[in-house]
Motif scaffolding. Structure first.
Motif, mmCIF file in Angstrom:
data_model
loop_
_atom_site.group_PDB
_atom_site.id
_atom_site.type_symbol
_atom_site.label_atom_id
_atom_site.label_comp_id
_atom_site.label_asym_id
_atom_site.label_seq_id
_atom_site.Cartn_x
_atom_site.Cartn_y
_atom_site.Cartn_z
ATOM 1 N N GLN A 219 0.909 -1.279 -0.075
ATOM 2 C CA GLN A 219 -0.092 -0.073 0.045
ATOM 3 C C GLN A 219 1.014 1.272 -0.112
ATOM 4 O OE1 GLN A 219 -3.309 0.139 2.536
ATOM 5 N NE2 GLN A 219 -3.884 -1.878 2.409
ATOM 6 N N GLY A 220 2.154 0.950 -0.006
ATOM 7 C CA GLY A 220 3.009 2.394 -0.236
ATOM 8 C C GLY A 220 3.161 3.092 1.071
ATOM 9 N N ILE A 221 2.811 2.380 2.291
ATOM 10 C CA ILE A 221 2.984 3.069 3.559
ATOM 11 C C ILE A 221 4.543 2.576 4.030
ATOM 12 C CG2 ILE A 221 2.084 2.972 6.137
ATOM 13 C CD1 ILE A 221 -0.578 1.890 4.861
ATOM 14 N N GLU A 222 5.173 3.974 4.546
ATOM 15 C CA GLU A 222 6.563 3.591 4.737
ATOM 16 C C GLU A 222 6.612 3.197 6.356
ATOM 17 O OE1 GLU A 222 10.645 6.212 5.925
ATOM 18 O OE2 GLU A 222 8.948 7.129 4.699
ATOM 19 N N VAL A 223 7.494 2.076 6.448
ATOM 20 C CA VAL A 223 7.724 1.492 7.943
ATOM 21 C C VAL A 223 9.196 1.760 8.201
ATOM 22 C CG1 VAL A 223 7.441 -0.557 9.357
ATOM 23 C CG2 VAL A 223 5.885 -0.218 7.450
ATOM 24 N N GLN A 224 9.645 2.283 9.205
ATOM 25 C CA GLN A 224 10.840 2.486 9.735
ATOM 26 C C GLN A 224 11.279 1.309 10.940
ATOM 27 O OE1 GLN A 224 11.541 6.366 10.935
ATOM 28 N NE2 GLN A 224 11.427 7.214 8.557
ATOM 29 N N GLU A 225 11.960 0.380 10.500
ATOM 30 C CA GLU A 225 12.602 -0.558 11.852
ATOM 31 C C GLU A 225 13.648 -0.052 12.255
ATOM 32 O OE1 GLU A 225 12.394 -4.113 8.618
ATOM 33 O OE2 GLU A 225 11.893 -4.936 10.677
ATOM 34 N N ARG A 226 13.431 0.286 13.563
ATOM 35 C CA ARG A 226 14.463 1.118 14.112
ATOM 36 C C ARG A 226 14.036 1.370 15.744
ATOM 37 N NH1 ARG A 226 12.770 6.320 15.424
ATOM 38 N NH2 ARG A 226 11.439 7.505 14.008
ATOM 39 N N PHE A 227 15.203 1.724 16.494
ATOM 40 C CA PHE A 227 14.956 2.022 18.122
ATOM 41 C C PHE A 227 14.071 3.273 17.924
ATOM 42 C CE2 PHE A 227 18.969 -0.779 18.422
ATOM 43 C CZ PHE A 227 18.313 -1.765 19.060
ATOM 44 N N PHE A 228 13.109 3.197 19.013
ATOM 45 C CA PHE A 228 12.515 4.421 19.291
ATOM 46 C C PHE A 228 12.352 4.374 20.813
ATOM 47 C CE2 PHE A 228 8.139 3.155 19.766
ATOM 48 C CZ PHE A 228 7.939 1.757 19.096
ATOM 49 N N TYR A 229 12.150 5.670 21.379
ATOM 50 C CA TYR A 229 12.449 5.882 22.857
ATOM 51 C C TYR A 229 11.032 6.415 23.214
ATOM 52 C CZ TYR A 229 17.258 5.103 22.477
ATOM 53 O OH TYR A 229 18.515 4.438 22.486
ATOM 54 N N ARG A 230 10.653 6.112 24.534
ATOM 55 C CA ARG A 230 9.732 6.502 25.176
ATOM 56 C C ARG A 230 9.036 7.848 24.832
ATOM 57 N NH1 ARG A 230 7.847 5.151 30.203
ATOM 58 N NH2 ARG A 230 9.359 3.625 30.779
ATOM 59 N N GLU A 231 9.953 8.998 24.572
ATOM 60 C CA GLU A 231 9.496 10.100 24.112
ATOM 61 C C GLU A 231 8.781 10.320 22.838
ATOM 62 O OE1 GLU A 231 12.695 9.476 25.266
ATOM 63 O OE2 GLU A 231 12.392 10.364 27.040
ATOM 64 N N GLU A 232 9.174 9.380 21.873
ATOM 65 C CA GLU A 232 8.695 9.308 20.534
ATOM 66 C C GLU A 232 7.344 8.602 20.687
ATOM 67 O OE1 GLU A 232 11.700 7.894 17.942
ATOM 68 O OE2 GLU A 232 10.420 8.337 16.398
ATOM 69 N N LEU A 233 7.350 7.672 21.638
ATOM 70 C CA LEU A 233 5.943 6.805 22.038
ATOM 71 C C LEU A 233 4.874 7.837 22.324
ATOM 72 C CD1 LEU A 233 4.198 4.203 22.088
ATOM 73 C CD2 LEU A 233 5.249 4.158 24.518
ATOM 74 N N ALA A 234 5.209 8.806 23.412
ATOM 75 C CA ALA A 234 4.300 9.662 23.872
ATOM 76 C C ALA A 234 3.928 10.783 23.100
ATOM 77 C CB ALA A 234 5.161 10.705 25.180
ATOM 78 N N ALA A 235 4.838 10.963 21.942
ATOM 79 C CA ALA A 235 4.317 12.066 21.007
ATOM 80 C C ALA A 235 3.881 11.433 19.664
ATOM 81 C CB ALA A 235 5.847 12.886 20.505
ATOM 82 N N ALA A 236 3.538 10.112 19.727
ATOM 83 C CA ALA A 236 3.078 9.511 18.333
ATOM 84 C C ALA A 236 1.709 9.966 18.074
ATOM 85 C CB ALA A 236 2.919 7.973 18.678
ATOM 86 N N ASP A 237 1.198 9.909 16.729
ATOM 87 C CA ASP A 237 -0.072 10.197 16.435
ATOM 88 C C ASP A 237 -0.814 9.152 16.402
ATOM 89 O OD1 ASP A 237 0.962 12.683 15.333
ATOM 90 O OD2 ASP A 237 1.147 11.795 13.330
ATOM 91 N N GLU A 238 -0.277 7.745 16.289
ATOM 92 C CA GLU A 238 -1.211 6.607 16.616
ATOM 93 C C GLU A 238 -0.153 5.388 17.234
ATOM 94 O OE1 GLU A 238 -3.083 5.066 13.480
ATOM 95 O OE2 GLU A 238 -3.072 6.975 12.278
ATOM 96 N N ALA A 239 -0.728 4.516 17.873
ATOM 97 C CA ALA A 239 -0.031 3.325 18.266
ATOM 98 C C ALA A 239 -0.799 2.239 18.149
ATOM 99 C CB ALA A 239 0.470 3.551 19.559
ATOM 100 N N PHE A 240 -0.459 1.028 17.771
ATOM 101 C CA PHE A 240 -1.134 -0.151 17.765
ATOM 102 C C PHE A 240 -0.385 -1.177 18.029
ATOM 103 C CE2 PHE A 240 -0.389 0.807 13.344
ATOM 104 C CZ PHE A 240 0.110 -0.312 12.751
ATOM 105 N N LEU A 241 -0.891 -2.412 18.507
ATOM 106 C CA LEU A 241 -0.404 -3.798 18.825
ATOM 107 C C LEU A 241 -0.568 -4.835 17.622
ATOM 108 C CD1 LEU A 241 -1.467 -4.245 22.514
ATOM 109 C CD2 LEU A 241 0.736 -3.484 21.732
ATOM 110 N N THR A 242 0.067 -5.646 17.400
ATOM 111 C CA THR A 242 0.009 -6.613 16.475
ATOM 112 C C THR A 242 0.212 -7.920 16.959
ATOM 113 O OG1 THR A 242 2.043 -6.692 15.381
ATOM 114 C CG2 THR A 242 0.562 -5.320 14.361
#
Ligand code: PDD
Length: 280
Positions: A219-242
């Protein structure tokens, strides 16, 4: 729709399946597992689950057991269970031996146990409206890529979440790196780009994670596989579990704070549909 167990080649009612007390899975957590679910009478991504099981067994240096034997046993149990929407739990331990940290002789037979049961679906409103989560410190061991039955830290974290009145806990390392849920992987979205933890020893290589990444590629959605920190989680637009039963589960509140606008976001919604299409 009989709930059945398989134990070393024999199928029986679950209550009749007895494992010796000196099973190394019981004594040491020296066992690996998989959980596969079916939709409309077909097991979803069975081959990917078998590949991951082979990885777990190899990394644990279990005696070889052919994937053909395992596949055949799974399909046989699934057929006898006669459930359109079944969950098959598969557990293989290093076998039964007097308690000793050293591995038993390599000719010790592996203990191969499975159950088939109907899947207990999550209430649809959880998927529709999203769920709440908390973060907890990741107390697990250093080989979370191996799917072993040593899940006490996961159980403790899940229980902590339930006692806090939320659905799940997200493991965060002591340094603040966001890992995954107690039985699921985690994605966040920011400005239309998804981010998820890279595959290494600190997370499980989820099959649903892989399918979702594949849908994103299509679908042309960009996915970055990289470390991210608590601050980035708190500032996210969305989050979901799979995850296998979790599917795509939006999180709308984490640690008491809304995620983005605090409602299910467009990417989670799109990927819920994308997964559904793959399943069908
Ligand atoms: N859990 N991360 C962890 C720690 C998990 O335990 C699981 C799966 C996942 C998602 O993997 P998958 O998409 O392959 O289901 C991620 C299973 C379902 C369980 O413990 O029952």
């Amino acid at each position: 729709m009989p709930e059945l167990a398989y134990l070393n080649g024999k199928i029986m009612p679950i209550a009749e399946a007895m494992v010796p007390a000196e099973d190394r899975g019981y004594n040491f957590g020296d066992a690996v597992y998989e959980y596969v679910a079916s939709y409309n009478g077909k097991l979803f991504c069975l081959e990917l689950h078998l590949d991951r099981l082979a990885h777990s067994m190899r990394e644990m240096r279990f005696a070889p057991l052919s994937m053909e034997t395992i596949r055949h046993a799974i399909l046989d149990l699934f057929e006898k269970g006669q459930m359109a929407r079944a969950g098959i739990y598969i557990q293989i331990s290093r076998g039964v031996a007097p308690r000793n940290h050293a591995y038993p002789p390599t000719d010790t037979p592996l203990q191969f146990f499975m159950t088939v049961r109907p899947v207990h679906e999550k209430p649809p409103e959880v998927r529709e409206k999203g769920a709440f989560a908390i973060t907890v410190v990741d107390l697990r061991w250093g080989r979370c890529d191996i799917k072993t039955v040593q899940l006490v830290a996961n159980c403790m974290a899940k229980q902590q979440a339930l006692e806090a009145g939320v659905f799940d806990a997200i493991f965060v390392s002591a340094q603040g790196v966001v890992r995954e849920g107690t039985s699921s992987n985690l994605f966040i979205a920011k400005n239309g780009v998804l981010v998820t933890h890279p595959l290494n020893h600190q997370i499980l290589p989820g099959i649903t994670r892989q399918v979702i990444m594949d849908v994103c590629r299509d679908q042309g959605i960009e996915v970055q596989e990289r470390f991210f920190y608590r601050e980035e989680l708190a500032a996210a637009d969305e989050a979901f579990l799979t995850g296998t039963i979790t599917e795509v589960l939006p999180l709308v509140r984490i640690d008491g704070q809304p995620v983005g606008d605090g409602v299910v976001g467009p990417l989670a919604r799109r990927l819920q549909h994308g997964l559904l299409e793959r399943i069908q």
